[in-house]
Design a protein around this motif. Sequence first.
Motif, PDB file in Angstrom:
ATOM      1  N   LEU A 140       0.891  -1.171   0.000  1.00  0.00           N
ATOM      2  CA  LEU A 140       0.000   0.000   0.000  1.00  0.00           C
ATOM      3  C   LEU A 140       0.919   1.208   0.000  1.00  0.00           C
ATOM      4  O   LEU A 140       1.593   1.469   0.997  1.00  0.00           O
ATOM      5  CB  LEU A 140      -0.879   0.048   1.256  1.00  0.00           C
ATOM      6  CG  LEU A 140      -1.983  -0.990   1.384  1.00  0.00           C
ATOM      7  CD1 LEU A 140      -1.490  -2.169   2.205  1.00  0.00           C
ATOM      8  CD2 LEU A 140      -3.196  -0.378   2.056  1.00  0.00           C
ATOM      9  N   LYS A 141       0.981   1.905  -1.122  1.00  0.00           N
ATOM     10  CA  LYS A 141       1.915   3.030  -1.167  1.00  0.00           C
ATOM     11  C   LYS A 141       1.374   4.171  -2.007  1.00  0.00           C
ATOM     12  O   LYS A 141       0.530   3.977  -2.881  1.00  0.00           O
ATOM     13  CB  LYS A 141       3.271   2.573  -1.716  1.00  0.00           C
ATOM     14  CG  LYS A 141       3.219   2.184  -3.174  1.00  0.00           C
ATOM     15  CD  LYS A 141       4.581   1.781  -3.731  1.00  0.00           C
ATOM     16  CE  LYS A 141       4.439   1.391  -5.198  1.00  0.00           C
ATOM     17  NZ  LYS A 141       5.672   0.847  -5.765  1.00  0.00           N
ATOM     18  N   THR A 142       1.893   5.337  -1.706  1.00  0.00           N
ATOM     19  CA  THR A 142       1.642   6.523  -2.524  1.00  0.00           C
ATOM     20  C   THR A 142       2.964   6.905  -3.168  1.00  0.00           C
ATOM     21  O   THR A 142       4.000   6.874  -2.509  1.00  0.00           O
ATOM     22  CB  THR A 142       1.156   7.698  -1.660  1.00  0.00           C
ATOM     23  OG1 THR A 142      -0.086   7.336  -1.047  1.00  0.00           O
ATOM     24  CG2 THR A 142       0.940   8.942  -2.490  1.00  0.00           C
ATOM     25  N   THR A 143       2.941   7.236  -4.445  1.00  0.00           N
ATOM     26  CA  THR A 143       4.129   7.731  -5.146  1.00  0.00           C
ATOM     27  C   THR A 143       3.827   9.164  -5.579  1.00  0.00           C
ATOM     28  O   THR A 143       2.754   9.421  -6.134  1.00  0.00           O
ATOM     29  CB  THR A 143       4.429   6.864  -6.387  1.00  0.00           C
ATOM     30  OG1 THR A 143       4.523   5.494  -5.985  1.00  0.00           O
ATOM     31  CG2 THR A 143       5.736   7.286  -7.052  1.00  0.00           C
ATOM     32  N   THR A 144       4.756  10.076  -5.303  1.00  0.00           N
ATOM     33  CA  THR A 144       4.539  11.483  -5.655  1.00  0.00           C
ATOM     34  C   THR A 144       5.785  12.046  -6.335  1.00  0.00           C
ATOM     35  O   THR A 144       6.900  11.792  -5.891  1.00  0.00           O
ATOM     36  CB  THR A 144       4.234  12.319  -4.391  1.00  0.00           C
ATOM     37  OG1 THR A 144       3.068  11.792  -3.767  1.00  0.00           O
ATOM     38  CG2 THR A 144       3.995  13.780  -4.732  1.00  0.00           C
ATOM     39  N   THR A 145       5.579  12.781  -7.404  1.00  0.00           N
ATOM     40  CA  THR A 145       6.665  13.497  -8.077  1.00  0.00           C
ATOM     41  C   THR A 145       6.321  14.983  -8.056  1.00  0.00           C
ATOM     42  O   THR A 145       5.181  15.355  -8.363  1.00  0.00           O
ATOM     43  CB  THR A 145       6.808  13.028  -9.546  1.00  0.00           C
ATOM     44  OG1 THR A 145       7.003  11.606  -9.564  1.00  0.00           O
ATOM     45  CG2 THR A 145       7.996  13.701 -10.228  1.00  0.00           C
ATOM     46  N   ALA A 146       7.308  15.819  -7.687  1.00  0.00           N
ATOM     47  CA  ALA A 146       7.104  17.273  -7.693  1.00  0.00           C
ATOM     48  C   ALA A 146       8.194  17.915  -8.547  1.00  0.00           C
ATOM     49  O   ALA A 146       9.354  17.503  -8.492  1.00  0.00           O
ATOM     50  CB  ALA A 146       7.164  17.819  -6.264  1.00  0.00           C
ATOM     51  N   ALA A 147       7.805  18.899  -9.338  1.00  0.00           N
ATOM     52  CA  ALA A 147       8.766  19.606 -10.191  1.00  0.00           C
ATOM     53  C   ALA A 147       8.439  21.093 -10.186  1.00  0.00           C
ATOM     54  O   ALA A 147       7.273  21.472 -10.127  1.00  0.00           O
ATOM     55  CB  ALA A 147       8.697  19.068 -11.614  1.00  0.00           C
ATOM     56  N   ALA A 148       9.491  21.912 -10.241  1.00  0.00           N
ATOM     57  CA  ALA A 148       9.294  23.364 -10.328  1.00  0.00           C
ATOM     58  C   ALA A 148      10.061  23.864 -11.556  1.00  0.00           C
ATOM     59  O   ALA A 148      11.118  23.328 -11.889  1.00  0.00           O
ATOM     60  CB  ALA A 148       9.816  24.049  -9.071  1.00  0.00           C
ATOM     61  N   SER A 149       9.497  24.863 -12.233  1.00  0.00           N
ATOM     62  CA  SER A 149      10.167  25.383 -13.423  1.00  0.00           C
ATOM     63  C   SER A 149       9.738  26.815 -13.686  1.00  0.00           C
ATOM     64  O   SER A 149       8.577  27.173 -13.436  1.00  0.00           O
ATOM     65  CB  SER A 149       9.824  24.510 -14.634  1.00  0.00           C
ATOM     66  OG  SER A 149      10.206  25.149 -15.838  1.00  0.00           O
ATOM     67  N   ARG A 150      10.656  27.594 -14.243  1.00  0.00           N
ATOM     68  CA  ARG A 150      10.298  28.974 -14.610  1.00  0.00           C
ATOM     69  C   ARG A 150       9.331  28.960 -15.791  1.00  0.00           C
ATOM     70  O   ARG A 150       8.665  29.944 -16.066  1.00  0.00           O
ATOM     71  CB  ARG A 150      11.555  29.785 -14.971  1.00  0.00           C
ATOM     72  CG  ARG A 150      12.382  29.217 -16.115  1.00  0.00           C
ATOM     73  CD  ARG A 150      13.258  30.323 -16.719  1.00  0.00           C
ATOM     74  NE  ARG A 150      14.146  30.867 -15.719  1.00  0.00           N
ATOM     75  CZ  ARG A 150      15.441  30.592 -15.628  1.00  0.00           C
ATOM     76  NH1 ARG A 150      16.004  29.746 -16.485  1.00  0.00           N
ATOM     77  NH2 ARG A 150      16.188  31.149 -14.692  1.00  0.00           N
ATOM     78  N   ASP A 151       9.225  27.805 -16.485  1.00  0.00           N
ATOM     79  CA  ASP A 151       8.324  27.712 -17.642  1.00  0.00           C
ATOM     80  C   ASP A 151       6.873  27.419 -17.252  1.00  0.00           C
ATOM     81  O   ASP A 151       5.974  27.587 -18.073  1.00  0.00           O
ATOM     82  CB  ASP A 151       8.795  26.606 -18.597  1.00  0.00           C
ATOM     83  CG  ASP A 151      10.199  26.894 -19.125  1.00  0.00           C
ATOM     84  OD1 ASP A 151      10.546  28.088 -19.243  1.00  0.00           O
ATOM     85  OD2 ASP A 151      10.938  25.932 -19.400  1.00  0.00           O
TER      86      ASP A 151
END
Length: 353
Positions: free
Chosen positions: A2-13
């Motif tokens: 039982l898991k959650t996977t999260t990806t976060a990204a930041a960009s000036r675009d």
Amino acid sequence: QLKTTTTAAASRDFTEDRLWLNGKEQDVGHPRVQACLREVRRLARKRRGGGEDTAALSLSYKIHIASENNFPTAAGLASSAAGYACLVSALARLYGVEEELSEVARRGSGSACRSMFGGFVQWQRGERPDGTDSLALQVAPETHWPELRVLVLVVSGEKKPVGSTAGMQTSVETSPLLKHRAEVVVPERLAQMMRHIRERDFEGFGQLAMRDSNQFHATCLDTFPPIFYLTDLSRHIIALAHRYNAHHGHTKVAYTFDAGPNAVIFMLADTVAEFVEVVRRSFPPATNGDQFVRGLPVGSATLSQELVAAVVTEPVPGAVQYILHTKPGPGPQLVDDPSQHLLGADGLPRSHA
């Protein structure tokens, strides 16, 4: 399992903050998501002492977040706890924040503070009005009790009718039993539960887990108007567990129910195969016989006639959708494998088709 996977990204675009949950875009303006984002950015700013670090990520960049659960969401299986712990861990790594993060995760979902650690975790009540000392502490790592196993009996993947937070607020306002529970019962039981975990005493651990689950649901009933998280099927599973333990003469399985109808059942590894077979006989799978048991492998077991006669009464076909076999797991882990990341190079969700 039982898991959650999260990806976060930041960009000036990026032109705006965006959030996707299980492949569908959600409202990134949700107050709890914003509270976590605001607090991590505040900690990042504080860490840089207000100076502009050219290597650091600009805090003015918009952010894209994608998150996926591999288990039912909002069905009383702690999807929000896993989700917010994962979100805060990902944001903290993105912004280079290393402070105490369980208090930040708690702003998203109370129980998320516990999911910031692996194994057995205590959520401290705290005394300060601003809640900054309401933190989680690890009691023991996931390796502490290697024989402990967990079966989740999924009876419904439906979203529950009353959310945990709204339900708890109504209970606080209307249940005298909850007041007594919080002031008198819980502090005593927390100390007992930590002792049972440290000593790996399954009898004590199991009895207390069941009693406390029952009392929690009694406070739901004591709430006005009452809240019913348990269903007839939940009660059927409770009765089954008690018959099974009575047949064996001691506590071999222990149920607990969160704010939902799905049963979480603790046991030691040597009980799993037999109890899974008991569940299979009590709730014969409708069509997904091969998909009925998921997660960690489960061996086969032959049941004695005495056991079947004493425990398996009036089977209810198709009532349990599936069983998830798992065990205490670790806290947030960094996923190094780029193929597992949920956002592509363009910052948009990747299709895993």
